[in-house]
Design a protein around this motif. Structure first.
Motif, PDB file in Angstrom:
ATOM      1  N   PHE B 141       0.882 -36.616  14.087  1.00  0.00           N
ATOM      2  CA  PHE B 141       1.708 -36.785  15.277  1.00  0.00           C
ATOM      3  C   PHE B 141       2.192 -38.230  15.394  1.00  0.00           C
ATOM      4  CE2 PHE B 141       1.784 -33.012  17.748  1.00  0.00           C
ATOM      5  CZ  PHE B 141       0.658 -32.292  17.398  1.00  0.00           C
ATOM      6  N   PRO B 142       3.401 -38.396  15.896  1.00  0.00           N
ATOM      7  CA  PRO B 142       3.849 -39.765  16.182  1.00  0.00           C
ATOM      8  C   PRO B 142       3.127 -40.247  17.430  1.00  0.00           C
ATOM      9  CG  PRO B 142       5.541 -38.177  16.789  1.00  0.00           C
ATOM     10  CD  PRO B 142       4.401 -37.380  16.241  1.00  0.00           C
ATOM     11  N   SER B 143       2.216 -41.210  17.278  1.00  0.00           N
ATOM     12  CA  SER B 143       1.277 -41.471  18.362  1.00  0.00           C
ATOM     13  C   SER B 143       1.938 -42.060  19.607  1.00  0.00           C
ATOM     14  CB  SER B 143       0.142 -42.369  17.867  1.00  0.00           C
ATOM     15  OG  SER B 143       0.673 -43.466  17.181  1.00  0.00           O
ATOM     16  N   LEU B 144       2.881 -42.977  19.412  1.00  0.00           N
ATOM     17  CA  LEU B 144       3.480 -43.586  20.607  1.00  0.00           C
ATOM     18  C   LEU B 144       4.241 -42.547  21.434  1.00  0.00           C
ATOM     19  CD1 LEU B 144       4.209 -46.044  22.335  1.00  0.00           C
ATOM     20  CD2 LEU B 144       6.215 -46.351  20.887  1.00  0.00           C
ATOM     21  N   VAL B 145       5.016 -41.726  20.745  1.00  0.00           N
ATOM     22  CA  VAL B 145       5.821 -40.732  21.456  1.00  0.00           C
ATOM     23  C   VAL B 145       4.912 -39.727  22.166  1.00  0.00           C
ATOM     24  CG1 VAL B 145       7.410 -38.814  21.108  1.00  0.00           C
ATOM     25  CG2 VAL B 145       7.823 -40.992  19.984  1.00  0.00           C
ATOM     26  N   LEU B 146       3.831 -39.358  21.480  1.00  0.00           N
ATOM     27  CA  LEU B 146       2.914 -38.416  22.095  1.00  0.00           C
ATOM     28  C   LEU B 146       2.247 -39.047  23.317  1.00  0.00           C
ATOM     29  CD1 LEU B 146       2.179 -35.552  21.393  1.00  0.00           C
ATOM     30  CD2 LEU B 146       0.039 -36.410  20.456  1.00  0.00           C
ATOM     31  N   LEU B 148       3.511 -41.293  25.156  1.00  0.00           N
ATOM     32  CA  LEU B 148       4.542 -41.308  26.198  1.00  0.00           C
ATOM     33  C   LEU B 148       4.595 -39.983  26.925  1.00  0.00           C
ATOM     34  CD1 LEU B 148       7.687 -42.986  24.593  1.00  0.00           C
ATOM     35  CD2 LEU B 148       6.152 -43.886  26.326  1.00  0.00           C
ATOM     36  N   ALA B 149       4.638 -38.913  26.127  1.00  0.00           N
ATOM     37  CA  ALA B 149       4.775 -37.595  26.737  1.00  0.00           C
ATOM     38  C   ALA B 149       3.559 -37.265  27.599  1.00  0.00           C
ATOM     39  CB  ALA B 149       4.967 -36.548  25.642  1.00  0.00           C
ATOM     40  N   PHE B 150       2.375 -37.613  27.098  1.00  0.00           N
ATOM     41  CA  PHE B 150       1.162 -37.361  27.883  1.00  0.00           C
ATOM     42  C   PHE B 150       1.187 -38.148  29.186  1.00  0.00           C
ATOM     43  CE2 PHE B 150      -1.162 -35.534  24.238  1.00  0.00           C
ATOM     44  CZ  PHE B 150      -1.709 -34.457  24.908  1.00  0.00           C
ATOM     45  N   ALA B 152       3.684 -39.173  30.729  1.00  0.00           N
ATOM     46  CA  ALA B 152       4.691 -38.616  31.626  1.00  0.00           C
ATOM     47  C   ALA B 152       4.138 -37.396  32.359  1.00  0.00           C
ATOM     48  CB  ALA B 152       5.932 -38.246  30.837  1.00  0.00           C
ATOM     49  N   SER B 233       3.577 -51.355  25.049  1.00  0.00           N
ATOM     50  CA  SER B 233       4.781 -50.529  25.028  1.00  0.00           C
ATOM     51  C   SER B 233       4.795 -49.583  26.214  1.00  0.00           C
ATOM     52  CB  SER B 233       4.847 -49.694  23.741  1.00  0.00           C
ATOM     53  OG  SER B 233       4.848 -50.516  22.626  1.00  0.00           O
TER      54      SER B 233
ATOM     55  N   ILE C  34       2.101 -30.070  27.282  1.00  0.00           N
ATOM     56  CA  ILE C  34       2.615 -31.210  28.030  1.00  0.00           C
ATOM     57  C   ILE C  34       3.677 -30.775  29.034  1.00  0.00           C
ATOM     58  CG2 ILE C  34       3.997 -33.313  27.816  1.00  0.00           C
ATOM     59  CD1 ILE C  34       2.560 -33.849  25.199  1.00  0.00           C
ATOM     60  N   PHE C 153       9.705 -54.326  21.189  1.00  0.00           N
ATOM     61  CA  PHE C 153      10.670 -54.429  22.296  1.00  0.00           C
ATOM     62  C   PHE C 153      10.854 -55.888  22.700  1.00  0.00           C
ATOM     63  CE2 PHE C 153       7.201 -55.036  25.287  1.00  0.00           C
ATOM     64  CZ  PHE C 153       6.158 -54.364  24.678  1.00  0.00           C
ATOM     65  N   GLU C 282       9.977 -43.915  15.769  1.00  0.00           N
ATOM     66  CA  GLU C 282       9.169 -44.184  16.949  1.00  0.00           C
ATOM     67  C   GLU C 282       9.506 -45.518  17.565  1.00  0.00           C
ATOM     68  OE1 GLU C 282       4.960 -42.769  17.970  1.00  0.00           O
ATOM     69  OE2 GLU C 282       4.940 -43.794  16.046  1.00  0.00           O
ATOM     70  N   MET C 300      14.860 -40.277  26.292  1.00  0.00           N
ATOM     71  CA  MET C 300      13.504 -39.844  26.608  1.00  0.00           C
ATOM     72  C   MET C 300      12.907 -40.676  27.736  1.00  0.00           C
ATOM     73  SD  MET C 300      10.255 -39.507  24.097  1.00  0.00           S
ATOM     74  CE  MET C 300       8.695 -38.858  24.676  1.00  0.00           C
ATOM     75  N   LEU C 304      11.524 -39.597  31.261  1.00  0.00           N
ATOM     76  CA  LEU C 304      10.131 -39.825  31.635  1.00  0.00           C
ATOM     77  C   LEU C 304      10.020 -40.313  33.059  1.00  0.00           C
ATOM     78  CD1 LEU C 304       8.712 -41.936  28.664  1.00  0.00           C
ATOM     79  CD2 LEU C 304       7.970 -39.670  29.358  1.00  0.00           C
ATOM     80  N   VAL C 312      11.882 -34.565  28.088  1.00  0.00           N
ATOM     81  CA  VAL C 312      10.776 -35.277  27.446  1.00  0.00           C
ATOM     82  C   VAL C 312      10.204 -34.442  26.306  1.00  0.00           C
ATOM     83  CG1 VAL C 312       8.432 -36.125  27.774  1.00  0.00           C
ATOM     84  CG2 VAL C 312      10.159 -36.574  29.511  1.00  0.00           C
ATOM     85  N   THR C 316      10.110 -35.273  22.312  1.00  0.00           N
ATOM     86  CA  THR C 316       8.839 -35.317  21.587  1.00  0.00           C
ATOM     87  C   THR C 316       8.911 -34.397  20.384  1.00  0.00           C
ATOM     88  OG1 THR C 316       7.798 -35.538  23.741  1.00  0.00           O
ATOM     89  CG2 THR C 316       6.349 -35.153  21.876  1.00  0.00           C
ATOM     90  N   PHE C 323       9.116 -36.923  12.126  1.00  0.00           N
ATOM     91  CA  PHE C 323       7.968 -37.707  11.682  1.00  0.00           C
ATOM     92  C   PHE C 323       7.116 -36.890  10.711  1.00  0.00           C
ATOM     93  CE2 PHE C 323       3.780 -39.638  12.368  1.00  0.00           C
ATOM     94  CZ  PHE C 323       4.087 -40.980  12.397  1.00  0.00           C
ATOM     95  N   MET C 324       6.832 -35.658  11.104  1.00  0.00           N
ATOM     96  CA  MET C 324       5.992 -34.799  10.261  1.00  0.00           C
ATOM     97  C   MET C 324       6.695 -34.448   8.960  1.00  0.00           C
ATOM     98  SD  MET C 324       4.399 -32.264  13.067  1.00  0.00           S
ATOM     99  CE  MET C 324       3.130 -32.833  14.186  1.00  0.00           C
TER     100      MET C 324
END
Ligand SMILES: Nc1ncnc2c1ncn2[C@@H]1O[C@H](COP(=O)(O)OP(=O)(O)OP(=O)(O)O)[C@@H](O)[C@H]1O
Ligand SMILES: [Mg+2]
Lengths: 283, 298, 344
Positions: B141-146, B148-150, B152, B233, C34, C153, C282, C300, C304, C312, C316, C323-324
């Motif tokens: 999983f892309p950790s930062l995006v995940l 973020l979603a969590f 949110a 971030s 989510i 950033f 990312e 996104m 959010l 969102v 994701t 990514f995968m």
């Protein structure tokens, strides 16, 4: 001796901060003959070979009173000059073809590389020269082998390919560093006699490095025995051996004609009189 | 004396030698100038966090609109923000938030990763296959995006951020612990303990886990750099600690509006993040070199 | 089972495909959790706080929230298969339509960034390895250490301050200057390509001046990783006997590098290329905010902040999928590119 090809005098090599000398005051000369260097593991044989080739890593500190090859002072050569010598007039065959062949390049290109570097020829001619050379090392299906990758051929064939690459431009001096010890026992003899044949027909000199003093004795004109970075004895026949270390080396190698039942382990104290083991010290 | 355990457990040996080992570790560390510098920086940050009330020249929230957006000066070394708050003071207070996040995530992720990893490595077979497949899935999983979603979904806040980061940060630890456990489980003293009838749980907790701890700690230290960055971030995106808390990422976000004219408001907190994460990285590198000399610098 | 007859590489390959499938399924399950299970009021999150009770009830029914969870999941899957990602409260348009605009922008940024990071990172890593423990190596190490530690950033902000505000050599935020906005017809959605297709060179160069800064800032972290890995791969090769053998044949540094080492590390480089590309997607999420780049990241994060969960979740999903897939491709690169795992 006239017609000397290689003259080594007082060669010293130290690694790192120069604490221990891996090669310590080695001197010898080599004419148009075959000379063997024997000694136990770590005695500095390979280091001598690589020092002559100029192939030691930057951490190695090399000094010598004389290091002359074919009228050239090797210590004076620039890296570029060394490059034009290596593979051309001075070659090195290494121990294990599984590692010394580039795993991702086809065999043909690896043999042709020598021709390309020194033959001043086109890629096509170089490929042809490589094919001819592979023929000379008795590879049967040359066209197929040229296209094959190293992992697709056997160890014996790999070493013949290595020999082909290194002898392609008929070098004056060939250094063979344990060319058969990684090979299956059944093909050692044939690889060795092939090497002999090519060296003789090219009129090259050979410096053969090995553990196996009997093999070297049956093959070379002279034997240099190395121990802990020094040459301790210089023989033409095994029977002349005086130094206890040489004798232990001879005893350690089983002789096909006079089989012994148990291998003798070198008795270090006999040739290291200064070494008195400390209490509790283990070797 | 029938029930005395014939072997000293490694934990006991370890404890008695722990002081000495630490001292030896520190003297090794001093020979790595970068790593040592990183260590000192981390120590300073921890001290800053603990003694923020004493060290910070001003309270974090002290507003003084008359002094808004002042450039760095003798009075306000790093300048002031749009409410006239002293940026240096806020950074010092912010060290508390950063350290709390980093330590909380490590405290969750370290044990969880360690347990999953050594369980997989120790039992092997099907347990291993299932646990590692699960680990690999989370790793993919892309950790930062995940995160973020969590964040949110769960609502913004420091605790959410800690949970969200933890959810994706344990797999590397688990993989490492597993690799270590595979080696350790075949050692003589584990075999000996097994012969004496130690239970699985005892073996795992007292014999295998302690052996895996050093490399897990190294990995955690390196991870702390990433955690610092991810937390910042999230803060920057408004999903971490909420204003007026002096979270470094959130401070950058707030200062962004003035970045073209009052650059220091957004730029200064970034240095704090950069230095912290750099310190964790060099310290982790040095620790790895010390604990595992085979590993050449990559 | 026939899998018993498969060779090692083939089985590993099958295992990796299975792994990929499981990951995708997990991604779907996680996004479902989510989007639908975690929020206390998923309906409100979608229709917004000001929605009428009827609209609320209609949405609740449309989402099937009165149904059991499993059934909800099945219908979520069905919608996904049909490309139905729901409506975005934020824009009032189908999320899919929004993504069609946002995704190319992100892709453009990340692609340029990966190109920059590779062009700089690989040579730097090679140079560091060939000159181990010299000043070149030390500089490479510092560059990559800082790159591993820098908040991307913030680096973007510093870049804007220095190159846009002070030096004025880079375009500011956005993809083009305001007066060029909306002038080229979107074909690919990537402005560099679209402007060229439309023959608008002025817009193209303007777009270049805008993208170069965010792309470089974004590239830095990836470059740090690529430098570090290239150096490690190369050092590993330099210790191999085949390098000594090549030198024994008389090959020089350049030839060793180009003809011997590079072919040996190509597969590894492709692998890290894919991994860093995923990482860049990312990183783009936060970089886009700084540069007002109208891509997935900005979409996104705007979603959010107002709790627009459909948007969102879709983002994701898209980023996770990319990514995968990239990680998957990087793993199977070995199977296709390395002669050692080939016919032999
Ligand atoms: N690159 C190196 N760095 C440091 N020490 C080295 C290096 N290469 C060789 N040595 C040391 O030099 C000594 C001689 O090594 P060398 O390889 O020449 O021995 P050898 O006689 O060829 O042994 P073997 O029969 O095992 O090939 C050894 O003690 C070895 O540890
Ligand atoms: Mg040797």
């Amino acid at each position: 001796m006239e017609n000397q090809i290689l003259e080594v005098s007082d060669l010293n090599v130290a690694f790192g901060r120069g604490s221990v000398r891996a090669v310590d005051g080695v001197s010898f000369t080599l004419g148009a003959d075959k000379v063997g260097i024997v000694g136990e593991s770590g005695s500095g044989k390979s280091t001598v070979g690589r020092a002559i080739m100029g192939l030691l890593p930057p951490s190695a500190h090399v000094t010598a009173r004389r290091l002359h090859f074919d009228g050239l002072d090797l210590l004076d050569q620039t890296e570029r000059q060394m490059q034009s010598l290596r593979g051309n007039r001075l070659s090195l065959i290494m121990q294990d073809p599984r590692y010394s062949l580039n795993p991702v390049l086809p065999i043909g290109r690896q043999v042709a590389e020598t021709a390309l570097l020194h033959g001043n020829m086109s890629r096509k001619d170089a490929t042809q020269a490589a094919a001819a050379m592979l023929e000379r090392v008795q590879i049967r299906d040359v066209a197929r082998v040229m296209r094959a990758y190293p992992h697709q051929i056997s160890g014996g064939m790999g070493q013949r390919v290595m020999i082909a690459a290194m002898l392609l431009s008929a070098p004056r001096l060939v250094i063979a560093d344990e060319p058969t010890s990684a090979l299956d026992v059944s093909v050692r003899g044939e690889v060795l006699s092939l090497l002999d044949e090519l060296v003789t027909s090219n009129g090259s000199s050979l410096l053969l490095i090995s553990h196996d003093i009997r093999m070297v004795a049956s093959f070379c004109d002279r034997i240099l025995v190395m121990y802990k970075g020094r040459i301790v004895e210089n023989l033409t026949r095994l029977e002349e051996a005086r130094h206890p270390y040489t004798r232990s080396l001879i005893a350690a190698m089983p002789d096909a004609r006079h089989p012994v039942h148990r291998l003798r382990v070198p008795d270090r104290e006999s040739f290291e009189p200064s070494h008195t083991p400390l209490a509790g010290e283990t070797l | 004396m029938q029930d005395t355990f014939p072997l000293k457990t490694p934990t006991q040996t370890r404890m008695s030698g722990a002081g000495m080992a630490l001292r030896r570790f520190y003297s090794d560390l001093r020979r790595e100038p970068l790593g040592h510098a990183g260590f000192i920086v981390i120590m300073i940050l921890i001290l800053a966090a603990v003694f923020a009330p004493l060290l910070a020249p001003y309270p974090a929230a002290r507003q003084s609109l008359g002094e808004a957006l002042q450039s760095p000066s003798a009075q306000h070394w790093l300048g002031t923000d749009e409410f006239g708050r002293d940026i240096l003071s806020r950074l010092i207070w912010g060290a508390q938030i950063t350290m709390r996040t980093v330590l909380s995530v490590s405290a969750i992720v370290g044990p969880v990763g360690l347990m999953i990893g050594i369980t997989a490595g120790y039992f092997g077979g099907r347990t291993d296959a299932i646990l590692m497949r699960f680990t690999d899935v989370v790793l993919s999983f892309p950790s930062l995006v995940l995160a973020l979603a969590f964040a949110a979904a769960l609502g913004a806040g420091l605790n959410t951020a800690i949970i969200a980061i933890s959810l994706t940060a344990w797999p590397p630890i688990a993989r490492l612990a597993r690799a270590e456990a595979l080696v350790v489980r075949n050692t003589d003293y584990v075999a000996a303990a097994r012969i004496y009838g130690a239970s699985h749980l005892r073996l795992l907790l007292l014999y295998i886990a302690p052996m895996c701890v050093p490399s897990v700690v190294v990995r955690l230290t390196l991870n702390m750099a990433t955690i610092t960055l991810t937390a910042a971030s999230l803060g920057f995106l408004g999903l971490g600690a909420q204003p007026p808390m002096p979270e470094w990422g959130a401070m950058i976000s707030a200062g962004r509006r003035f970045m073209l004219d009052q650059w220091w408001v957004a730029v200064m907190p970034g240095f704090a993040i950069l230095i912290t994460s750099l310190a964790f990285n060099v310290l982790g590198d040095a620790m790895r070199d010390i604990l595992d000399p085979r590993h050449t610098r990559g | 089972m026939s899998s018993d007859t498969l060779g090692g590489p083939a089985r590993a390959f099958a295992g990796r495909v299975l792994q990929f499938a499981i990951s995708i399924f997990a991604l779907i399950a996680v996004t479902f959790t989510i989007g639908r299970l975690l929020p206390t009021d998923p309906v409100g999150a979608i229709v917004g706080e000001l929605a009428s009770p009827e609209a609320y009830a209609a949405m609740r029914e449309r989402l099937g929230l009165d149904q059991p969870v499993i059934w909800q999941f099945v219908s979520y899957l069905r919608d996904l298969v049909h490309g139905d990602l729901g409506f975005a409260a934020m824009t009032g348009r189908p999320v899919l339509d929004d993504l069609k605009i946002a995704f190319p922008a992100t892709l453009e940024l990340a692609t340029l960034a990966i190109i920059i990071s590779f062009i700089l990172g690989v040579p730097l890593g090679l140079a560091a390895a060939f000159n181990r423990d010299t000043w070149i190596d030390h500089i490479a190490r510092i560059i990559s250490l800082v790159g591993h530690s820098i908040p991307v950033f913030w680096f973007g902000i510093v870049g804007l301050v220095v190159f846009y505000a002070w030096l004025q050599i880079a375009g500011g935020p956005g993809r083009v200057d305001v007066f060029y906005e909306g002038l080229v017809p979107p074909v690919t959605g990537m402005i560099l390509i679209d402007s060229l297709l439309a023959g608008e060179t002025a817009i193209f160069w303007n777009a270049v001046s805008h993208i170069i800064l965010p792309a470089s800032m974004l590239a830095y972290a990836a470059m740090a990783y690529i430098t570090r890995m290239t150096r490690a791969f190369t050092l590993e090769q330099l210790n191999q006997d085949y390098v000594v053998a090549a030198r024994a044949k008389g090959a020089g540094q350049a030839r060793i590098l180009m003809h011997h080492i590079l072919p040996n590390i190509t597969v590894q480089l492709v692998t890290i290329l894919a991994i860093s590309y995923g990482g860049l997607l990312e990183g783009a999420v936060v970089t886009e905010i700084v540069f007002s780049w109208p891509g997935l990241g900005q979409y996104m994060t705007s979603a959010l902040l107002i709790g627009d969960m459909n948007a969102v979740v879709a983002c994701t999903m898209v980023i996770g999928l990319m990514f995968m897939t990239l990680n998957f491709l990087s793993d199977i690169a070995y199977a296709f590119l390395d002669p050692r795992t080939g016919e032999g």
